[in-house]
Scaffold this motif. Sequence first.
Motif, mmCIF file in Angstrom:
data_model
loop_
_atom_site.group_PDB
_atom_site.id
_atom_site.type_symbol
_atom_site.label_atom_id
_atom_site.label_comp_id
_atom_site.label_asym_id
_atom_site.label_seq_id
_atom_site.Cartn_x
_atom_site.Cartn_y
_atom_site.Cartn_z
ATOM 1 N N ARG A 51 -4.629 -58.425 -2.978
ATOM 2 C CA ARG A 51 -6.032 -58.152 -2.638
ATOM 3 C C ARG A 51 -6.151 -57.676 -1.188
ATOM 4 N NH1 ARG A 51 -8.246 -63.128 -2.501
ATOM 5 N NH2 ARG A 51 -7.943 -63.067 -0.270
ATOM 6 N N ASP A 52 -5.461 -58.346 -0.269
ATOM 7 C CA ASP A 52 -5.507 -57.962 1.141
ATOM 8 C C ASP A 52 -4.960 -56.555 1.357
ATOM 9 O OD1 ASP A 52 -6.623 -60.427 1.703
ATOM 10 O OD2 ASP A 52 -4.765 -61.294 2.500
ATOM 11 N N ALA A 53 -3.878 -56.220 0.645
ATOM 12 C CA ALA A 53 -3.300 -54.881 0.765
ATOM 13 C C ALA A 53 -4.262 -53.820 0.225
ATOM 14 C CB ALA A 53 -1.963 -54.804 0.035
ATOM 15 N N ILE A 54 -4.941 -54.132 -0.863
ATOM 16 C CA ILE A 54 -5.924 -53.201 -1.425
ATOM 17 C C ILE A 54 -7.073 -52.998 -0.447
ATOM 18 C CG2 ILE A 54 -7.680 -52.922 -3.230
ATOM 19 C CD1 ILE A 54 -5.627 -54.269 -5.142
ATOM 20 N N ASP A 60 -8.428 -48.077 5.339
ATOM 21 C CA ASP A 60 -7.762 -46.852 5.793
ATOM 22 C C ASP A 60 -8.491 -45.624 5.260
ATOM 23 O OD1 ASP A 60 -5.815 -48.227 7.210
ATOM 24 O OD2 ASP A 60 -4.277 -48.018 5.657
ATOM 25 N N ALA A 61 -8.840 -45.650 3.987
ATOM 26 C CA ALA A 61 -9.526 -44.509 3.375
ATOM 27 C C ALA A 61 -10.895 -44.294 4.010
ATOM 28 C CB ALA A 61 -9.660 -44.716 1.870
ATOM 29 N N VAL A 67 -3.402 -39.329 3.482
ATOM 30 C CA VAL A 67 -2.533 -38.154 3.406
ATOM 31 C C VAL A 67 -2.715 -37.527 2.029
ATOM 32 C CG1 VAL A 67 -0.807 -39.015 5.036
ATOM 33 C CG2 VAL A 67 -0.553 -39.526 2.626
ATOM 34 N N ALA A 68 -2.499 -36.250 1.971
ATOM 35 C CA ALA A 68 -2.612 -35.549 0.688
ATOM 36 C C ALA A 68 -1.426 -35.922 -0.199
ATOM 37 C CB ALA A 68 -2.648 -34.046 0.925
#
Length: 84
Positions: A51-54, A60-61, A67-68
């Motif tokens: 959950r924390d990583a998500i 970030d988004a 990044v593409a």
Amino acid sequence: MANSLNLSLTDELRAFIDQNCGNGTLYSTPSEFVRDLLRQQKARQDAAEVRDAILEGCQDALVGRTVAFDGDLKALLSKAKTKK
């Protein structure tokens, strides 16, 4: 190979374990009950890490750290590792 661990418990905790194992319960032995509690806790911690990583990825988004993606995940991951 099984490892063992000896624990000192309060009378209250021992009574709790005894209430949850044996006849008429889900667990035959105190060891089964405690192992299941440990597995459940590990699953909760693992889920919290995911959950924390998500959430970190969403942040970030939101701030444009993206990044593409061209369809080559291995190349993208390799490129990300070399930037660190």
